[in-house]
Design a protein around this motif. Structure first.
Motif, PDB file in Angstrom:
ATOM      1  N   GLU A  77      11.938  -6.346   0.564  1.00 39.37           N
ATOM      2  CA  GLU A  77      11.183  -6.455  -0.681  1.00 39.37           C
ATOM      3  C   GLU A  77       9.706  -6.141  -0.462  1.00 39.37           C
ATOM      4  N   HIS A  79       8.488  -4.124   1.853  1.00 39.20           N
ATOM      5  CA  HIS A  79       8.378  -2.674   2.040  1.00 39.20           C
ATOM      6  C   HIS A  79       8.522  -1.937   0.704  1.00 39.20           C
ATOM      7  N   GLN A  80       9.393  -2.461  -0.165  1.00 38.74           N
ATOM      8  CA  GLN A  80       9.554  -1.833  -1.478  1.00 38.74           C
ATOM      9  C   GLN A  80       8.260  -1.935  -2.285  1.00 38.74           C
ATOM     10  N   LYS A  81       7.615  -3.096  -2.226  1.00 38.36           N
ATOM     11  CA  LYS A  81       6.338  -3.257  -2.932  1.00 38.36           C
ATOM     12  C   LYS A  81       5.286  -2.310  -2.363  1.00 38.36           C
ATOM     13  N   GLU A  82       5.259  -2.204  -1.042  1.00 37.19           N
ATOM     14  CA  GLU A  82       4.299  -1.290  -0.418  1.00 37.19           C
ATOM     15  C   GLU A  82       4.569   0.149  -0.864  1.00 37.19           C
ATOM     16  N   LEU A  83       5.844   0.514  -0.898  1.00 38.91           N
ATOM     17  CA  LEU A  83       6.218   1.864  -1.319  1.00 38.91           C
ATOM     18  C   LEU A  83       5.840   2.097  -2.779  1.00 38.91           C
ATOM     19  N   GLN A  84       6.095   1.122  -3.630  1.00 40.61           N
ATOM     20  CA  GLN A  84       5.725   1.255  -5.040  1.00 40.61           C
ATOM     21  C   GLN A  84       4.214   1.418  -5.185  1.00 40.61           C
ATOM     22  N   GLY A  85       3.480   0.651  -4.379  1.00 39.95           N
ATOM     23  CA  GLY A  85       2.018   0.786  -4.398  1.00 39.95           C
ATOM     24  C   GLY A  85       1.594   2.177  -3.978  1.00 39.95           C
ATOM     25  N   LEU A  87       3.394   4.944  -4.175  1.00 44.74           N
ATOM     26  CA  LEU A  87       3.808   5.884  -5.220  1.00 44.74           C
ATOM     27  C   LEU A  87       2.848   5.826  -6.408  1.00 44.74           C
ATOM     28  N   LEU A  88       2.402   4.635  -6.761  1.00 42.33           N
ATOM     29  CA  LEU A  88       1.455   4.488  -7.855  1.00 42.33           C
ATOM     30  C   LEU A  88       0.137   5.185  -7.512  1.00 42.33           C
ATOM     31  N   ARG A  89      -0.333   4.991  -6.288  1.00 44.32           N
ATOM     32  CA  ARG A  89      -1.576   5.660  -5.867  1.00 44.32           C
ATOM     33  C   ARG A  89      -1.418   7.167  -5.846  1.00 44.32           C
ATOM     34  N   GLU A  91       0.618   8.903  -7.805  1.00 43.32           N
ATOM     35  CA  GLU A  91       0.601   9.326  -9.208  1.00 43.32           C
ATOM     36  C   GLU A  91      -0.824   9.361  -9.743  1.00 43.32           C
TER      37      GLU A  91
END
Length: 101
Positions: A77, A79-85, A87-89, A91
């Motif tokens: 979880e 790592h998923q949050k880090e990845l989402q962060g 991906l957001l950056r 974008e």
């Protein structure tokens, strides 16, 4: 007649001894059965105790596995949050780049 009476008394004593011996044998058999029953009961208790110990050990192992799975889940979880962060950056960086052009 005295001989006959003496024989009868002797036979009566023998019969009494036989009855006592039979009663004694019956008591011995009863005691032996009680001991055998008690032994079976103790063996069953030992078997139950072993089963309980095995079950407790299995519970301990399963609890340890659960802890490990929970730790792995928490790490995933994170790592998923880090990845989402990231991906957001990414974008946001794309939008900034697109707005510059």
């Amino acid at each position: 007649q005295m001989k006959a009476q003496a024989r009868e008394e002797k036979n009566a004593k023998q019969q009494e001894r036989l009855r006592e011996a039979a009663a004694g044998a019956g008591r011995v058999e009863k005691k032996q059965q009680e001991y055998e029953d008690r032994l079976k009961q103790m063996q069953e208790m030992e078997r139950s105790q072993r089963d309980l110990l095995e079950a407790q050990e299995m519970i301990r192992r399963l609890e340890e596995q659960l802890k490990q799975l929970q730790a792995a889940k928490d790490e995933l979880e994170l790592h998923q949050k880090e990845l989402q962060g990231l991906l957001l950056r990414l974008e946001e960086a794309k939008h900034l780049e697109a707005n510059r052009l």
